[in-house]
Design an enzyme around this catalytic site. Structure first.
Site, PDB file in Angstrom:
ATOM      1  N   HIS A   1      39.585  69.087 -24.909  1.00  0.00           N
ATOM      2  CA  HIS A   1      40.139  68.228 -25.896  1.00  0.00           C
ATOM      3  C   HIS A   1      38.697  67.482 -26.033  1.00  0.00           C
ATOM      4  O   HIS A   1      38.620  66.564 -26.146  1.00  0.00           O
ATOM      5  CB  HIS A   1      40.726  67.466 -25.055  1.00  0.00           C
ATOM      6  CG  HIS A   1      41.819  68.376 -24.078  1.00  0.00           C
ATOM      7  ND1 HIS A   1      43.717  68.106 -24.892  1.00  0.00           N
ATOM      8  CD2 HIS A   1      42.426  69.270 -23.756  1.00  0.00           C
ATOM      9  CE1 HIS A   1      44.793  68.581 -24.561  1.00  0.00           C
ATOM     10  NE2 HIS A   1      43.897  69.914 -23.813  1.00  0.00           N
TER      11      HIS A   1
ATOM     12  N   LYS B   1       5.841  72.958 -15.751  1.00  0.00           N
ATOM     13  CA  LYS B   1       5.503  73.040 -14.162  1.00  0.00           C
ATOM     14  C   LYS B   1       3.851  72.838 -14.613  1.00  0.00           C
ATOM     15  O   LYS B   1       3.466  72.129 -13.812  1.00  0.00           O
ATOM     16  CB  LYS B   1       5.385  74.725 -13.551  1.00  0.00           C
ATOM     17  CG  LYS B   1       6.753  74.406 -13.137  1.00  0.00           C
ATOM     18  CD  LYS B   1       6.760  75.843 -11.942  1.00  0.00           C
ATOM     19  CE  LYS B   1       8.106  76.381 -12.533  1.00  0.00           C
ATOM     20  NZ  LYS B   1       8.380  77.483 -11.220  1.00  0.00           N
TER      21      LYS B   1
ATOM     22  N   GLU C   1      17.312  83.236 -19.513  1.00  0.00           N
ATOM     23  CA  GLU C   1      15.834  83.325 -18.862  1.00  0.00           C
ATOM     24  C   GLU C   1      15.880  84.730 -19.149  1.00  0.00           C
ATOM     25  O   GLU C   1      14.353  84.847 -19.271  1.00  0.00           O
ATOM     26  CB  GLU C   1      16.062  82.714 -17.872  1.00  0.00           C
ATOM     27  CG  GLU C   1      15.045  81.518 -16.747  1.00  0.00           C
ATOM     28  CD  GLU C   1      14.477  81.555 -15.590  1.00  0.00           C
ATOM     29  OE1 GLU C   1      14.501  80.444 -15.466  1.00  0.00           O
ATOM     30  OE2 GLU C   1      14.533  82.443 -15.011  1.00  0.00           O
TER      31      GLU C   1
HETATM   32  O1  PA5 Z   1      15.195  82.719 -12.236  1.00  0.00           O
HETATM   33  C1  PA5 Z   1      14.097  82.193 -11.288  1.00  0.00           C
HETATM   34  O2  PA5 Z   1      12.968  83.504 -10.970  1.00  0.00           O
HETATM   35  C2  PA5 Z   1      13.621  80.992 -11.686  1.00  0.00           C
HETATM   36  O3  PA5 Z   1      14.834  80.907 -12.204  1.00  0.00           O
HETATM   37  C3  PA5 Z   1      13.271  80.632  -9.911  1.00  0.00           C
HETATM   38  O4  PA5 Z   1      14.289  81.435  -9.374  1.00  0.00           O
HETATM   39  C4  PA5 Z   1      13.440  80.034  -9.881  1.00  0.00           C
HETATM   40  O5  PA5 Z   1      12.450  78.591 -10.374  1.00  0.00           O
HETATM   41  C5  PA5 Z   1      12.866  79.021  -8.515  1.00  0.00           C
HETATM   42  O6  PA5 Z   1      11.874  80.104  -8.137  1.00  0.00           O
HETATM   43  P1  PA5 Z   1      11.425  79.921  -5.907  1.00  0.00           P
HETATM   44  O7  PA5 Z   1      13.007  80.908  -5.443  1.00  0.00           O
HETATM   45  O8  PA5 Z   1       9.988  80.571  -6.237  1.00  0.00           O
HETATM   46  O9  PA5 Z   1      11.712  78.763  -5.991  1.00  0.00           O
END
Ligand code: PA5
Length: 445
Positions: A306, A420, A285
């Site tokens: 394996h 989303k 990310e």
């Molecule tokens: O790193 C990130 O920003 C995402 O992985 C969020 O942690 C994830 O989408 C969950 O978001 P939230 O904590 O707002 O529910």
């Protein structure tokens, strides 16, 4: 302290690169330290091991003790950065089989990290007749998966303990002031913990996001933060010869530039699996944007030798391998002697499992390097809270540096919104009507 061993990348990067790269690492480093680079408003994690909120830390410990006293299970609701770190640390330190073990701490179930109806029912069933609490974690407070799961578990708590009793068993970790979860928590009177404004989800494991569930599992969170603080000090040094994060970030960046586009994180500890999942999110990310970034993958050795070993040895040569090695195991386990030597293994009798594993590690290393896969070894201490604290901070810091070397913002995630938006439209969320019509047409509905 973690040592970065780069001796097995040398044949892939025969020309010295350190001196040329150091000025760019220094700029990236100063941006992190001074919190003024791209996404600098989300670099609160850089000084967190020193500047964390002591009052909240004490409340986390008190809440963990209360949960340990009044519950036999804790349901942790969260996804992505609000989930993977806690699971990684708990499984690594307390075992992937934690829930099956005899212990005086509650079982921990992670839910809200997907949309499986069967998994949801299974956990609800496992909680029948079991006293439990819920820690719902969402920085935004609006993420669909955890929000939907929370409805189910809140209802289960309310049916069991009544509205007031349920409220005493719900712990909400969310934004200080905003979001649907924060409003709900305030209205219902849940104890709340804060995801700091300047810490993004995937960098939040050392905040209440990770610390509360980790403490409930009985892990020493002081030691976790102490390890992170040690690493913070090591990562503050402006010298590639001394700074482990500079060494790792620099090496993987140079390898990426020579065409190694996939980094496999390997460990010989099966309990490390979810730490690798956490690492994948952190790097995927943070780096994967603007058509750039190493693709983070993971393997668990020796099991995956394996299954994935063939590809690693002889498949397309776009891989680099980073192996996390830990110090000696807690158990020695010498191989038993067998009178008849019916399986021909007496040559191993008396040898410890660690000894056998060491030979597997060294043999694999040589084979992979000879097969064209550069290998970075991260030599960590024995598996402990302190070691994991070091490792977490090390990976976070190197990730911030890596993003800046790639010239991307390592602290945003604009691509996550695409799915989303589509999902909200298809689910009929108000405000998405136009997009929904377009999508229905594309899907031929
Ligand atoms: O790193 C990130 O920003 C995402 O992985 C969020 O942690 C994830 O989408 C969950 O978001 P939230 O904590 O707002 O529910």
């Amino acid at each position: 302290m973690i040592q970065v061993n780069l001796s097995n990348i040398q044949r892939f990067l025969p020309l010295p690169y350190e001196a040329a790269l150091a000025p760019r690492l220094r700029i990236a480093h100063r941006h992190l330290q001074q919190q003024n680079g791209m996404g600098g408003e989300f670099t609160g994690w850089v000084h967190l091991p020193q500047r964390y909120d002591r009052e909240e830390f004490a409340r986390i410990k008190a809440a963990a003790r209360r949960i340990q006293r009044d519950s036999r299970a804790l349901v942790v609701i969260g996804i992505g950065g609000s989930y993977l770190g806690a699971r990684g640390v708990i499984e690594c330190l307390c075992s992937a089989n934690y829930n099956l073990k005899r212990k005086d701490t509650p079982n921990i179930y992670f839910v809200g990290n997907g949309l499986s109806s069967d998994q949801l029912s299974e956990v609800l069933e496992l909680l029948e007749g079991v006293d439990f609490s819920v820690n719902v974690i969402s920085k935004s407070g609006t993420t669909t998966e955890p929000a939907v799961a929370f409805r189910f578990f809140r209802r289960a708590l309310e049916e069991r303990y009544g509205a007031e009793g349920a409220a005493r068993r719900i712990y909400a970790t969310t934004d200080r002031a905003r979001g649907a979860l924060k409003s709900l928590a305030d209205r219902a009177g849940y104890e709340t913990f804060v995801v700091p404004d300047d810490v993004g989800g995937r960098y939040s494991v050392l905040t209440a996001v990770g610390l509360l569930p980790i403490a409930v599992a009985g892990v020493d969170i002081d030691a976790l933060l102490a390890g992170a603080a040690d690493m913070m000090a090591a990562c503050a040094v402006e010298d590639i010869a001394l700074n482990p994060a500079w060494q790792y970030a620099g090496a993987r960046y140079e390898l990426y530039r020579t065409g190694k586009k996939i980094e496999i994180l390997a460990s010989y500890e099966p309990n490390f699996r979810f730490m690798a999942e956490w690492w994948k999110q952190l790097y995927g990310e943070s780096e994967g944007k603007e058509n750039k970034g190493l693709f983070p993958a993971s393997v668990e050795f020796t099991a995956d030798l394996h299954s994935m070993g063939q590809y690693i040895q002889q498949g397309e040569r776009h891989l680099l391998e980073t192996v996390v090695r830990f110090g000696p195991s807690a158990h020695v386990n010498p191989v038993p002697y067998d009178d008849g030597d019916s399986d021909g293994l007496n040559f191993l009798a008396g040898k410890s499992m660690d000894f056998i594993r060491q030979q597997a590690m060294d043999g694999t290393l040589l084979a992979h390097v000879e097969g064209g896969v550069p290998n970075i070894i991260l030599q960590a201490g024995t598996v402990s809270a302190r070691t994991l604290g070091e490792l977490i901070y090390f990976f976070e810091y190197a990730c911030g540096l890596s993003g800046y070397l790639l010239d991307v913002n390592p602290f945003d995630q604009p691509g996550v919104e695409a799915y989303k938006k589509n999902m909200f439209a298809l689910l009929g969320k108000p405000g998405y009507e136009e997009l929904r019509a377009q999508m229905e047409e594309k899907l031929g509905r």
